[in-house]
Design an enzyme around this catalytic site. Structure first.
Site, short mmCIF file in Angstrom:
data_model
loop_
_atom_site.label_atom_id
_atom_site.label_comp_id
_atom_site.label_asym_id
_atom_site.label_seq_id
_atom_site.Cartn_x
_atom_site.Cartn_y
_atom_site.Cartn_z
N ARG A 72 9.48 26.99 0.38
CA ARG A 72 8.88 27.60 -0.79
C ARG A 72 8.88 29.10 -0.56
NH1 ARG A 72 2.83 26.01 -2.67
NH2 ARG A 72 2.36 26.99 -0.69
N THR A 91 7.87 34.10 -4.76
CA THR A 91 8.09 33.49 -6.09
C THR A 91 7.51 32.08 -6.15
OG1 THR A 91 10.16 32.47 -5.41
CG2 THR A 91 10.30 34.71 -6.26
N ASP A 94 -1.46 23.95 6.32
CA ASP A 94 0.01 23.95 6.27
C ASP A 94 0.53 22.75 7.06
OD1 ASP A 94 2.80 24.44 7.00
OD2 ASP A 94 2.48 26.38 6.05
N ASP A 111 3.38 23.27 9.73
CA ASP A 111 2.87 23.93 10.94
C ASP A 111 2.03 22.97 11.78
OD1 ASP A 111 4.08 26.37 10.58
OD2 ASP A 111 2.37 27.27 9.54
#
Ligand code: PRP
Ligand code: URA
Length: 208
Positions: free
Chosen positions: A103, A107, A199, A202
């Protein structure tokens, strides 16, 4: 409009509480992601067609049943990889395709860096795996890529979703059912799911 199933099962809730806890170790996180994925897919596949097959037990011949069509798992890299092993333990014959997306942090749009799928996507049940359905951009893009390659029976399975992601998938792909372990409140200003689990990539791979 596509079907949305949010599983309410004590084992899933228990494991999700471990996954969400920020103090959970990488090993424990990975194991629980794998286990919840298997529980979700057990339910998601309950309508798969079977066909008769004659086998021999140690005692006699019998007509048993086996899956009619192939199953293809398509993890969205990286975090979807954490869901593969648990599901493969349940469906050892499943083939695995891969789509690599990240991602773009500015944006928030998905960018493809890898895509490889087996031919079985044309005739099989294709299960798109991604633990997080945030804006829905990544899952929607991956599903469109699979449709462009000819896949017909596509299902999405994730751990945590939110209303924004569900709405996006339902709008873009009303034919694709959505299966989740939890539906959270929404997104924060960085488009992370709240309360979420942080996340996922991660935490699976220990990169933070
Ligand atoms: C995460 C997650 C999804 C995506 C969800 O991946 O695994 O693929 O974000 O967000 P969206 O619904 O708003 O598209 P990320 O882009 O962080 O990449 P990674 O798995 O490689 O860490
Ligand atoms: N990706 C993640 O890993 N977590 C979120 O909450 C949103 C996107």
């Amino acid at each position: 409009m596509s079907k949305v199933v949010v599983y309410k099962h004590p084992l899933i809730e228990h494991k999700m509480s471990i996954i969400r806890d920020k103090n959970t170790s990488t090993k424990n996180f990975r194991e629980n992601v794998s286990e919840v994925s298997a529980l979700l897919v057990y339910e998601l596949t309950k309508d798969l067609e079977t066909v008769e097959k004659v086998i021999e037990t140690p005692l006699t011949k019998m007509v048993a049943r086996e899956l009619k069509n192939p199953v293809v798992l398509v993890p969205i890299l990286r975090a979807g990889l954490g869901m593969v092993e648990g599901i493969q333990n349940l469906i050892p014959s499943a083939k695995v395709g891969h789509i690599g997306l990240y991602r773009d942090e500015e944006t928030l749009k998905p960018v493809t860096y890898y895509a490889k799928f087996p031919n079985d996507i044309l005739t099989g049940c294709v299960i798109v795996l991604d633990p997080m359905l945030a804006t829905g951009g990544s899952a929607s893009y991956a599903i469109q890529t699979l449709k462009d390659k000819g896949a017909k029976d596509i299902r999405y399975v994730g751990l945590v979703g939110c209303p924004e992601g569900v709405a996006r998938l339902q709008k873009d792909h009303p034919d694709v059912p959505i299966y989740l372990a939890a539906l959270d409140e929404g997104l924060n200003e960085k488009s992370y799911i709240v309360p979420g689990l942080g996340d996922c990539g991660d935490r699976l791979f220990g990169t933070k």
